[in-house]
Write a protein that holds these residues in place. Sequence first.
Motif, PDB file in Angstrom:
ATOM      1  N   UNK A 199      69.617 -17.002  80.174  1.00 57.79           N
ATOM      2  CA  UNK A 199      68.640 -17.811  80.911  1.00 57.79           C
ATOM      3  C   UNK A 199      67.400 -18.099  80.083  1.00 57.79           C
ATOM      4  N   UNK A 200      66.912 -17.078  79.356  1.00 57.22           N
ATOM      5  CA  UNK A 200      65.758 -17.279  78.482  1.00 57.22           C
ATOM      6  C   UNK A 200      66.086 -18.268  77.365  1.00 57.22           C
ATOM      7  N   UNK A 201      67.288 -18.117  76.805  1.00 54.14           N
ATOM      8  CA  UNK A 201      67.713 -19.001  75.717  1.00 54.14           C
ATOM      9  C   UNK A 201      67.792 -20.452  76.194  1.00 54.14           C
ATOM     10  N   UNK A 202      68.358 -20.661  77.370  1.00 50.77           N
ATOM     11  CA  UNK A 202      68.480 -22.008  77.918  1.00 50.77           C
ATOM     12  C   UNK A 202      67.104 -22.612  78.209  1.00 50.77           C
ATOM     13  N   UNK A 203      66.198 -21.814  78.751  1.00 46.98           N
ATOM     14  CA  UNK A 203      64.848 -22.302  79.057  1.00 46.98           C
ATOM     15  C   UNK A 203      64.085 -22.644  77.777  1.00 46.98           C
ATOM     16  N   UNK A 204      64.197 -21.791  76.746  1.00 43.84           N
ATOM     17  CA  UNK A 204      63.529 -22.084  75.474  1.00 43.84           C
ATOM     18  C   UNK A 204      64.102 -23.332  74.828  1.00 43.84           C
ATOM     19  N   UNK A 205      65.424 -23.523  74.910  1.00 41.91           N
ATOM     20  CA  UNK A 205      66.023 -24.710  74.296  1.00 41.91           C
ATOM     21  C   UNK A 205      65.587 -25.980  75.013  1.00 41.91           C
ATOM     22  N   UNK A 206      65.285 -25.875  76.308  1.00 41.42           N
ATOM     23  CA  UNK A 206      64.793 -27.028  77.061  1.00 41.42           C
ATOM     24  C   UNK A 206      63.443 -27.485  76.518  1.00 41.42           C
ATOM     25  N   UNK A 207      62.612 -26.545  76.117  1.00 45.45           N
ATOM     26  CA  UNK A 207      61.252 -26.863  75.680  1.00 45.45           C
ATOM     27  C   UNK A 207      61.112 -27.060  74.174  1.00 45.45           C
ATOM     28  N   UNK A 208      62.007 -26.485  73.402  1.00 45.21           N
ATOM     29  CA  UNK A 208      61.813 -26.467  71.953  1.00 45.21           C
ATOM     30  C   UNK A 208      61.779 -27.860  71.335  1.00 45.21           C
ATOM     31  N   UNK A 209      62.623 -28.778  71.803  1.00 48.08           N
ATOM     32  CA  UNK A 209      62.638 -30.109  71.204  1.00 48.08           C
ATOM     33  C   UNK A 209      61.321 -30.841  71.456  1.00 48.08           C
ATOM     34  N   UNK A 210      60.812 -30.756  72.674  1.00 50.07           N
ATOM     35  CA  UNK A 210      59.543 -31.414  72.981  1.00 50.07           C
ATOM     36  C   UNK A 210      58.409 -30.782  72.188  1.00 50.07           C
ATOM     37  N   UNK A 211      58.380 -29.477  72.132  1.00 53.85           N
ATOM     38  CA  UNK A 211      57.317 -28.785  71.404  1.00 53.85           C
ATOM     39  C   UNK A 211      57.349 -29.130  69.920  1.00 53.85           C
ATOM     40  N   UNK A 212      58.531 -29.249  69.348  1.00 53.28           N
ATOM     41  CA  UNK A 212      58.675 -29.619  67.936  1.00 53.28           C
ATOM     42  C   UNK A 212      58.102 -31.001  67.671  1.00 53.28           C
ATOM     43  N   UNK A 213      58.462 -31.971  68.506  1.00 53.38           N
ATOM     44  CA  UNK A 213      57.980 -33.337  68.328  1.00 53.38           C
ATOM     45  C   UNK A 213      56.466 -33.409  68.512  1.00 53.38           C
ATOM     46  N   UNK A 263      59.574 -15.504  79.774  1.00 52.79           N
ATOM     47  CA  UNK A 263      59.655 -14.092  79.411  1.00 52.79           C
ATOM     48  C   UNK A 263      59.958 -13.200  80.613  1.00 52.79           C
ATOM     49  N   UNK A 264      59.744 -13.704  81.816  1.00 51.43           N
ATOM     50  CA  UNK A 264      60.065 -12.934  83.025  1.00 51.43           C
ATOM     51  C   UNK A 264      61.523 -13.110  83.459  1.00 51.43           C
ATOM     52  N   UNK A 265      62.230 -14.043  82.842  1.00 58.10           N
ATOM     53  CA  UNK A 265      63.641 -14.245  83.172  1.00 58.10           C
ATOM     54  C   UNK A 265      64.425 -13.037  82.681  1.00 58.10           C
ATOM     55  N   UNK A 266      65.254 -12.483  83.538  1.00 59.50           N
ATOM     56  CA  UNK A 266      65.967 -11.241  83.212  1.00 59.50           C
ATOM     57  C   UNK A 266      67.097 -11.448  82.198  1.00 59.50           C
ATOM     58  N   UNK A 267      67.899 -12.488  82.389  1.00 62.98           N
ATOM     59  CA  UNK A 267      69.064 -12.659  81.518  1.00 62.98           C
ATOM     60  C   UNK A 267      68.669 -13.300  80.192  1.00 62.98           C
ATOM     61  N   UNK A 268      69.349 -12.829  79.163  1.00 63.94           N
ATOM     62  CA  UNK A 268      69.093 -13.365  77.825  1.00 63.94           C
ATOM     63  C   UNK A 268      69.541 -14.827  77.741  1.00 63.94           C
TER      64      UNK A 268
END
Length: 196
Positions: A116-130, A109-114
């Motif tokens: 960058x936030x999207x890329x960081x969330x996509x990195x974690x979303x698959x693991x969190x889902x599983x 949430x502290x990442x300025x660019x949208x």
Amino acid sequence: MAYDRYVAICDPLHYHTILNRKHSLVLASGTWLSGSLNSLVITIPASHMSFCHSRTIHQFFCDAKALAYISCAGGEDFVIVVYMEVLTYGTFPVLFCVTSYIKIIRVILQIKSREGRKKAFSTCSSHLTVVFMFYMTALTVYMLPPSEYSSVLEPLSSVLYAVVIPMINPLIYSLRNKDMKCALLRLLRVGGMTKY
């Protein structure tokens, strides 16, 4: 994986120094040791149980809770051991994952660019889902009290957390790979064209 995602997002410049070969070996050894201890905690009390009514387990595989259902002596103590084991081996990993993801979300949430936030969330979303799917199905098996639907719900949940989720785990991670996505799309196009 939660720790890997945490280091990759919260301290990316030190990723290779933090998760070096030695640290990875310690994490893997800890996981193996923990799993062995888990098996020992269940196997020893199960070996002292008596099965006088039936030796048929109404489950897709030999599950700890299914053993308790068919035992005639020692089942009550075994159920307590199973619940304590589930609380221990379920609570600490979940707390560790939740803590790491809270820290990850704060950093994201502290990442300025949208982008960058999207890329960081996509990195974690698959693991969190599983992780979410695994723990919810496992909790369904071990923590819900017996009911009239237990005979259907427990075997189904057991197959989901023990077979289906580990099978889809590599699929979820590989679909994040651009080359894999392109190959899958080509396969689907070729398969679609041969039908007509």
